[in-house]
Enzyme design. Structure first.
Site, PDB file in Angstrom:
ATOM      1  CG  ASP A   1      -5.707   5.466   6.871  1.00  0.00           C
ATOM      2  OD1 ASP A   1      -6.019   4.988   7.961  1.00  0.00           O
ATOM      3  OD2 ASP A   1      -4.771   5.014   6.182  1.00  0.00           O
TER       4      ASP A   1
ATOM      5  CB  SER B   1      -3.415  -2.666   7.610  1.00  0.00           C
ATOM      6  OG  SER B   1      -3.154  -2.162   8.904  1.00  0.00           O
TER       7      SER B   1
ATOM      8  N   GLY C   1       0.851  -1.201   0.000  1.00  0.00           N
ATOM      9  CA  GLY C   1       0.000   0.000   0.000  1.00  0.00           C
ATOM     10  C   GLY C   1       0.881   1.243   0.000  1.00  0.00           C
ATOM     11  CG  HIS C   2       3.146   2.170   3.540  1.00  0.00           C
ATOM     12  ND1 HIS C   2       3.178   1.016   4.292  1.00  0.00           N
ATOM     13  CD2 HIS C   2       2.517   3.097   4.302  1.00  0.00           C
ATOM     14  CE1 HIS C   2       2.602   1.253   5.464  1.00  0.00           C
ATOM     15  NE2 HIS C   2       2.184   2.497   5.495  1.00  0.00           N
TER      16      HIS C   2
ATOM     17  CD  GLN D   1      -1.304   9.234  13.732  1.00  0.00           C
ATOM     18  OE1 GLN D   1      -0.680  10.167  13.235  1.00  0.00           O
ATOM     19  NE2 GLN D   1      -1.805   8.252  12.998  1.00  0.00           N
TER      20      GLN D   1
HETATM   21  P1  AMP Z   1       0.298   4.615   7.739  1.00  0.00           P
HETATM   22  O1  AMP Z   1       1.727   4.197   7.706  1.00  0.00           O
HETATM   23  O2  AMP Z   1      -0.636   3.529   8.133  1.00  0.00           O
HETATM   24  O3  AMP Z   1       0.088   5.913   8.495  1.00  0.00           O
HETATM   25  O4  AMP Z   1      -0.104   4.937   6.237  1.00  0.00           O
HETATM   26  C1  AMP Z   1       0.610   5.875   5.465  1.00  0.00           C
HETATM   27  C2  AMP Z   1      -0.160   6.155   4.209  1.00  0.00           C
HETATM   28  O5  AMP Z   1      -0.317   4.946   3.459  1.00  0.00           O
HETATM   29  C3  AMP Z   1      -1.567   6.704   4.471  1.00  0.00           C
HETATM   30  O6  AMP Z   1      -1.860   7.719   3.528  1.00  0.00           O
HETATM   31  C4  AMP Z   1      -2.430   5.491   4.273  1.00  0.00           C
HETATM   32  O7  AMP Z   1      -3.759   5.791   3.880  1.00  0.00           O
HETATM   33  C5  AMP Z   1      -1.692   4.786   3.154  1.00  0.00           C
HETATM   34  N1  AMP Z   1      -2.043   3.351   3.118  1.00  0.00           N
HETATM   35  C6  AMP Z   1      -2.012   2.468   4.143  1.00  0.00           C
HETATM   36  N2  AMP Z   1      -2.467   1.261   3.757  1.00  0.00           N
HETATM   37  C7  AMP Z   1      -2.810   1.384   2.465  1.00  0.00           C
HETATM   38  C8  AMP Z   1      -3.346   0.495   1.476  1.00  0.00           C
HETATM   39  N3  AMP Z   1      -3.639  -0.775   1.766  1.00  0.00           N
HETATM   40  N4  AMP Z   1      -3.553   0.973   0.236  1.00  0.00           N
HETATM   41  C9  AMP Z   1      -3.276   2.264  -0.073  1.00  0.00           C
HETATM   42  N5  AMP Z   1      -2.762   3.152   0.798  1.00  0.00           N
HETATM   43  C10 AMP Z   1      -2.534   2.722   2.043  1.00  0.00           C
END
Ligand code: AMP
Length: 274
Positions: free
Chosen positions: A148, A183, A33-34, A58
């Protein structure tokens, strides 16, 4: 790839750069995702900055801040291979420099429904850190996942209302082949819990099938979804418009279907944009 931890060092280095800058804020434990956000930024900009910062403000009392997965070596390798130019790795003290800081409040309504209702204060912390990170990196474009969805909405709202000259780029949700939304928290799931977690994307799939076959009644769709989600401790199943107002009727191209719930001790969220 340059690595910085001090905001001032990055601010000064950024002044020497010419061309557009893409920024991808993350909390690390990077997955596909990232990586999709990072690749898009690398493609669309002259320079890409990725930050990895597990933001304490947060997390609510009792949430998983202390055990949030950390994989800094693997993460830096991933960033390097993906073509990231600058990795920003601040400590808590680098970001929060004063015990009596200027604060930013999430909006009283849209910041306190759904995610904000179940995690009160969460979005104050999110917006506070994102504004700090925007000011440190002063990007042309910043990339956020639709995973998110409410966070993305509130960041776009902050951009508009605080007149930030940054293009916010929404990015599609990346899923495992079986449908599970990727995730960093998925590592907490046991094999049995992984199977249970699949019910979340299955419920969303069921909703989209109902919509394809003509169903538009939000209440009916939610009932069908709850039927799939029986084994999960659901916090909410909701259908909203793109401004996060609850809606009784699906309008194609204007609605979002959202789920949050616990599988074991792990809180998961997912959604589809219809
Ligand atoms: P985080 O590390 O969870 O704070 O996520 C960092 C960024 O990656 C945020 O903009 C999330 O929405 C995005 N993100 C996390 N998981 C996914 C996913 N499965 N698909 C797309 N973007 C994601």
């Amino acid at each position: 790839m340059e690595i910085f931890s001090k905001p001032d060092d990055l601010i000064n280095y950024k002044k020497t750069l010419k061309g557009s800058v893409g920024f991808v804020p993350t909390m690390g434990a990077l997955h596909n995702g990232h990586i999709s956000l990072i690749k898009r930024s690398v493609q669309e900009n002259d320079h890409t900055i990725v930050s990895i910062f597990v933001n304490p403000t947060q997390f609510l009392e009792g949430e998983d801040f202390d055990k949030y997965p950390k994989k800094i070596e693997a993460d830096s390798k991933i960033c390097e291979l993906a073509g990231v130019d600058i990795l920003f790795l601040p400590t808590k003290e680098d970001i929060y420099i004063n015990s009596d800081e200027v604060l930013i409040n999430a909006p009283k309504i849209k910041g306190y429904i759904l995610e904000g209702y179940h995690r009160p204060g969460h979005f104050d912390g999110v917006l506070r850190v994102v504004l700090k990170l925007f000011n440190i990196t002063s990007p042309t474009k910043a990339y956020f996942g639709k995973k998110d969805a409410q966070q993305l909405y509130l960041i776009e709202k902050m951009k508009r209302e605080l007149f930030l000259d940054i293009e916010i780029v929404p990015c599609d949700i990346i899923r495992e082949e079986n449908g599970l939304a990727m995730s960093s928290r998925n590592v907490y799931l046991s094999p049995t819990e992984r199977n249970q977690a699949l019910l979340i994307s299955r419920a969303l799939k069921r909703a989209s099938n109902l919509i394809i076959s003509g169903q538009r009644d939000a209440k009916k769709i939610k009932e069908y979804m709850m039927d799939v989600l029986k084994e999960i401790r659901i916090e909410y199943v909701e259908i909203t418009d793109r401004d996060f107002n609850k809606t009784d009727e699906i309008k194609i191209g204007e609605s979002i279907i959202l789920i949050a719930g616990y599988v074991g001790d792990t809180r998961l969220i997912d959604n589809i944009w219809v």
